[in-house]
Scaffold this motif. Structure first.
Motif, mmCIF file in Angstrom:
data_model
loop_
_atom_site.group_PDB
_atom_site.id
_atom_site.type_symbol
_atom_site.label_atom_id
_atom_site.label_comp_id
_atom_site.label_asym_id
_atom_site.label_seq_id
_atom_site.Cartn_x
_atom_site.Cartn_y
_atom_site.Cartn_z
ATOM 1 N N MET A 51 0.835 -1.198 0.000
ATOM 2 C CA MET A 51 0.000 0.000 0.000
ATOM 3 C C MET A 51 0.873 1.252 0.000
ATOM 4 O O MET A 51 0.626 2.200 -0.748
ATOM 5 C CB MET A 51 -0.906 0.012 1.225
ATOM 6 C CG MET A 51 -1.847 1.221 1.282
ATOM 7 S SD MET A 51 -2.567 1.486 2.913
ATOM 8 C CE MET A 51 -1.152 2.161 3.804
ATOM 9 N N PRO A 63 -5.976 8.550 -0.594
ATOM 10 C CA PRO A 63 -5.526 7.167 -0.425
ATOM 11 C C PRO A 63 -6.455 6.079 -0.931
ATOM 12 O O PRO A 63 -6.107 4.910 -0.839
ATOM 13 C CB PRO A 63 -5.410 7.064 1.099
ATOM 14 C CG PRO A 63 -6.527 7.934 1.606
ATOM 15 C CD PRO A 63 -6.578 9.093 0.640
ATOM 16 N N SER A 64 -7.626 6.395 -1.459
ATOM 17 C CA SER A 64 -8.617 5.347 -1.718
ATOM 18 C C SER A 64 -8.116 4.295 -2.703
ATOM 19 O O SER A 64 -8.379 3.098 -2.544
ATOM 20 C CB SER A 64 -9.919 5.968 -2.230
ATOM 21 O OG SER A 64 -9.704 6.703 -3.425
ATOM 22 N N PHE A 67 -5.850 1.904 -0.839
ATOM 23 C CA PHE A 67 -6.618 1.027 0.040
ATOM 24 C C PHE A 67 -7.327 -0.055 -0.775
ATOM 25 O O PHE A 67 -7.397 -1.218 -0.366
ATOM 26 C CB PHE A 67 -7.658 1.829 0.822
ATOM 27 C CG PHE A 67 -7.073 2.760 1.854
ATOM 28 C CD1 PHE A 67 -5.765 2.619 2.298
ATOM 29 C CD2 PHE A 67 -7.842 3.780 2.389
ATOM 30 C CE1 PHE A 67 -5.232 3.470 3.249
ATOM 31 C CE2 PHE A 67 -7.318 4.647 3.352
ATOM 32 C CZ PHE A 67 -6.010 4.488 3.775
ATOM 33 N N TYR A 70 -5.540 -3.622 -2.322
ATOM 34 C CA TYR A 70 -5.091 -4.743 -1.493
ATOM 35 C C TYR A 70 -5.150 -6.058 -2.258
ATOM 36 O O TYR A 70 -6.156 -6.398 -2.877
ATOM 37 C CB TYR A 70 -5.965 -4.842 -0.235
ATOM 38 C CG TYR A 70 -5.839 -6.153 0.486
ATOM 39 C CD1 TYR A 70 -4.705 -6.438 1.257
ATOM 40 C CD2 TYR A 70 -6.838 -7.117 0.392
ATOM 41 C CE1 TYR A 70 -4.589 -7.654 1.914
ATOM 42 C CE2 TYR A 70 -6.727 -8.329 1.046
ATOM 43 C CZ TYR A 70 -5.599 -8.591 1.805
ATOM 44 O OH TYR A 70 -5.476 -9.793 2.443
#
Length: 258
Positions: A51, A63-64, A67, A70
């Motif tokens: 990340m 940051p989406s 995230f 992943y």
């Protein structure tokens, strides 16, 4: 330590962790993270590194995407060594493409960006290597200067404005009217005073009188404040002053639950 030194240490610590977990029982419990198995621990370490690789390498100011990016780690523990080593190498490479002042999102609320994440990765792997040591019955050792850096990461992040604003339970527990806690590493330069105020915890790097003082080797201090070793089991630490204040602090140093 500068960004390059942090990332060198991250690679070294990850390599040690990778050697420990390689081929081990994926279902082994991790006592210091009661809801986790060894597979969960490995997956978490690698996922965080990847990340951060995205955040830094793509210079994200939101940051989406990181995230959402992943990808779980291998289920076969025989692949863990190579996977963890690759995760650390990719993170290290990402930091070579940016400067310390390159805008990158971080959760501290201080716009610390690149330096925040380089230190965060070190603190992360140092603490989770301690989890692996407990789970696998390995001896945990950490150079004092690295332990000081990991303590700095832990305390600075937990007392950040961003953590306070996003962890309501932590903020409610830490509100105070000036109570002070002094953490002192005795084998490397490192002293911190945390002062509980009504609207934040103020962290200072200083030597001063405090309501409670805990001092001793940096590695053991790290294990205690990160809740990887009970205070009563930390024979090399010395506590002076208000033990209840220290117990309350440690009791709420829960990175996940807040």
């Amino acid at each position: 330590m500068d960004t390059s030194a942090y990332l060198t240490a991250v690679a070294e610590q990850t390599s040690t962790l990778a050697d420990w977990v390689h081929g081990r029982d994926a279902a082994a419990p991790v006592p210091t993270c009661p809801e986790w198995t060894l597979a969960d621990l490995v997956d978490h370490v690698g996922a965080v590194q990847r990340m951060v690789t995205m955040l830094v390498g793509e210079q994200m100011t939101e940051p989406s995407k990181a995230f959402a990016g992943y990808v779980p780690g291998p289920t076969d523990s025989g692949q863990w060594r190579a996977w963890l080593s690759d995760c650390a190498a990719e993170a290290r490479q990402a930091f070579t493409t940016v400067a310390d002042d390159t805008p990158v999102w971080d959760p501290s609320g201080a716009a610390a960006g690149v330096p925040f994440w380089s230190r965060r990765l070190l603190g992360e792997v140092c603490v989770h290597r301690a989890d692996a040591a407990v789970a696998l019955g390995m001896q945990y050792e950490l150079a004092p200067e690295l332990a000081v850096a990991a303590i700095e990461d832990w305390l600075d992040t937990m007392t950040s404005r961003g953590y306070w604003e996003n962890r309501e339970g932590f903020a409610d527990a830490m509100r105070g009217d000036g109570q002070t806690l002094h953490f002192h590493a005795t084998d490397a330069p490192g002293e911190w005073v945390a002062r509980r105020e009504p609207d934040m915890v103020v962290l200072e790097r200083t030597h001063t009188k405090a309501d409670v003082v805990v001092s001793g080797p940096a590695a053991e201090l790290l294990l205690v404040i990160s809740r990887r070793r009970p205070l009563d089991a930390a024979s090399t630490l010395e506590v002076q002053g208000d033990r209840a204040l220290l117990d309350h602090w440690i009791g709420h140093m829960d990175w996940i639950a807040g």
